[in-house]
Write a protein that holds these residues in place. Structure first.
Motif, PDB file in Angstrom:
ATOM      1  N   THR A  21       0.826  -1.211   0.000  1.00 52.81           N
ATOM      2  CA  THR A  21       0.000   0.000   0.000  1.00 52.81           C
ATOM      3  C   THR A  21       0.862   1.263   0.000  1.00 52.81           C
ATOM      4  N   ASP A  22       1.714   1.419   0.998  1.00 50.26           N
ATOM      5  CA  ASP A  22       2.487   2.662   1.138  1.00 50.26           C
ATOM      6  C   ASP A  22       3.536   2.848   0.048  1.00 50.26           C
ATOM      7  N   VAL A  23       4.143   1.750  -0.415  1.00 49.41           N
ATOM      8  CA  VAL A  23       5.227   1.857  -1.398  1.00 49.41           C
ATOM      9  C   VAL A  23       4.711   1.690  -2.827  1.00 49.41           C
ATOM     10  N   LEU A  24       3.987   0.595  -3.082  1.00 49.98           N
ATOM     11  CA  LEU A  24       3.532   0.338  -4.449  1.00 49.98           C
ATOM     12  C   LEU A  24       2.240   1.063  -4.798  1.00 49.98           C
ATOM     13  N   GLY A  25       1.468   1.477  -3.799  1.00 54.11           N
ATOM     14  CA  GLY A  25       0.275   2.283  -4.076  1.00 54.11           C
ATOM     15  C   GLY A  25      -1.030   1.531  -4.191  1.00 54.11           C
ATOM     16  N   PHE A  26      -1.045   0.240  -3.840  1.00 54.37           N
ATOM     17  CA  PHE A  26      -2.307  -0.488  -3.832  1.00 54.37           C
ATOM     18  C   PHE A  26      -3.160  -0.015  -2.659  1.00 54.37           C
ATOM     19  N   VAL A  27      -4.434  -0.388  -2.655  1.00 55.72           N
ATOM     20  CA  VAL A  27      -5.375   0.013  -1.623  1.00 55.72           C
ATOM     21  C   VAL A  27      -5.861  -1.239  -0.899  1.00 55.72           C
ATOM     22  N   PRO A  45      -5.872   0.958  -7.148  1.00 57.76           N
ATOM     23  CA  PRO A  45      -6.794   2.083  -7.032  1.00 57.76           C
ATOM     24  C   PRO A  45      -7.450   2.418  -8.366  1.00 57.76           C
ATOM     25  N   GLU A  46      -6.848   1.957  -9.465  1.00 56.90           N
ATOM     26  CA  GLU A  46      -7.403   2.203 -10.791  1.00 56.90           C
ATOM     27  C   GLU A  46      -8.508   1.214 -11.152  1.00 56.90           C
ATOM     28  N   ALA A  47      -8.584   0.082 -10.412  1.00 54.77           N
ATOM     29  CA  ALA A  47      -9.595  -0.941 -10.686  1.00 54.77           C
ATOM     30  C   ALA A  47      -9.983  -1.634  -9.376  1.00 54.77           C
ATOM     31  N   PRO A  48     -10.568  -0.878  -8.432  1.00 54.15           N
ATOM     32  CA  PRO A  48     -10.832  -1.426  -7.098  1.00 54.15           C
ATOM     33  C   PRO A  48     -11.819  -2.583  -7.051  1.00 54.15           C
ATOM     34  N   GLY A  49     -12.641  -2.732  -8.050  1.00 51.41           N
ATOM     35  CA  GLY A  49     -13.611  -3.819  -8.071  1.00 51.41           C
ATOM     36  C   GLY A  49     -13.131  -5.042  -8.823  1.00 51.41           C
ATOM     37  N   GLU A  50     -11.889  -5.019  -9.269  1.00 49.69           N
ATOM     38  CA  GLU A  50     -11.370  -6.136 -10.068  1.00 49.69           C
ATOM     39  C   GLU A  50     -10.475  -7.037  -9.222  1.00 49.69           C
ATOM     40  N   THR A  51      -9.488  -7.631  -9.805  1.00 51.76           N
ATOM     41  CA  THR A  51      -8.663  -8.653  -9.170  1.00 51.76           C
ATOM     42  C   THR A  51      -8.038  -8.171  -7.867  1.00 51.76           C
ATOM     43  N   VAL A  78       4.993 -12.544  -9.103  1.00 50.77           N
ATOM     44  CA  VAL A  78       3.825 -11.838  -9.624  1.00 50.77           C
ATOM     45  C   VAL A  78       4.314 -10.725 -10.549  1.00 50.77           C
ATOM     46  N   SER A  79       3.428 -10.288 -11.437  1.00 51.01           N
ATOM     47  CA  SER A  79       3.766  -9.226 -12.379  1.00 51.01           C
ATOM     48  C   SER A  79       2.652  -8.185 -12.373  1.00 51.01           C
ATOM     49  N   PHE A  80       3.053  -6.918 -12.316  1.00 47.83           N
ATOM     50  CA  PHE A  80       2.094  -5.817 -12.306  1.00 47.83           C
ATOM     51  C   PHE A  80       2.319  -4.928 -13.516  1.00 47.83           C
ATOM     52  N   ALA A  81       1.239  -4.524 -14.154  1.00 47.35           N
ATOM     53  CA  ALA A  81       1.311  -3.616 -15.299  1.00 47.35           C
ATOM     54  C   ALA A  81       1.452  -2.182 -14.806  1.00 47.35           C
ATOM     55  N   VAL A  82       2.315  -1.433 -15.457  1.00 48.17           N
ATOM     56  CA  VAL A  82       2.497  -0.008 -15.181  1.00 48.17           C
ATOM     57  C   VAL A  82       2.480   0.726 -16.518  1.00 48.17           C
TER      58      VAL A  82
END
Length: 128
Positions: A21-27, A45-51, A78-82
């Motif tokens: 949350t604090d570093v990568l920015g997830f909620v 935070p860009e897709a809170p209702g998704e995965t 794991v891999s995250f899109a940016v």
């Protein structure tokens, strides 16, 4: 059919929650006590209702062998899109995130790999 949840095994749920949350920015979506552990999920935070990403405790011996093998071989869990790998690499590097792979042009994509401080490698990627 859609992907609902994906787990990543962490050695410390509280530390993982702070990092994701604090570093990568997830909620944080869920944080439910379950005995000595918690059911913790984070979302974009860009897709809170998704995965949801589940921050699972890694105490099971099979999980520790799995994590150690992936880390030893440099394989991200794991891999995250940016939107821009270089920009994220620069931003995260400035706040002390350790990268095991600098941005690398892979032809159709650019990737970088970071250490999540909880026993995992995480890939960030953007497609060209």
């Amino acid at each position: 059919m859609r992907i609902h949840q994906v787990s990543i095994f962490v050695d410390d749920q509280e530390k993982a929650l702070r990092f994701y949350t604090d570093v990568l920015g997830f909620v944080k979506r869920y944080d439910v006590p379950m005995g000595e552990d918690r059911w913790i999920t984070v979302v974009s935070p860009e897709a809170p209702g998704e995965t949801e990403l589940v921050l699972e405790p890694d105490r099971h011996p099979v999980v520790n062998a799995y994590k150690a093998g992936l880390a030893k071989d440099g394989i991200p869990a794991v891999s995250f899109a940016v939107d821009d790998v270089q920009a994220e690499y620069d931003r995260l590097g400035k706040i002390g995130v350790l990268f095991t792979q600098q941005p690398l042009d892979m032809g159709m994509s650019v990737t970088a790999v970071l250490d999540d401080t909880c026993g995992n490698l995480v890939q960030i990627v953007h497609l060209k």
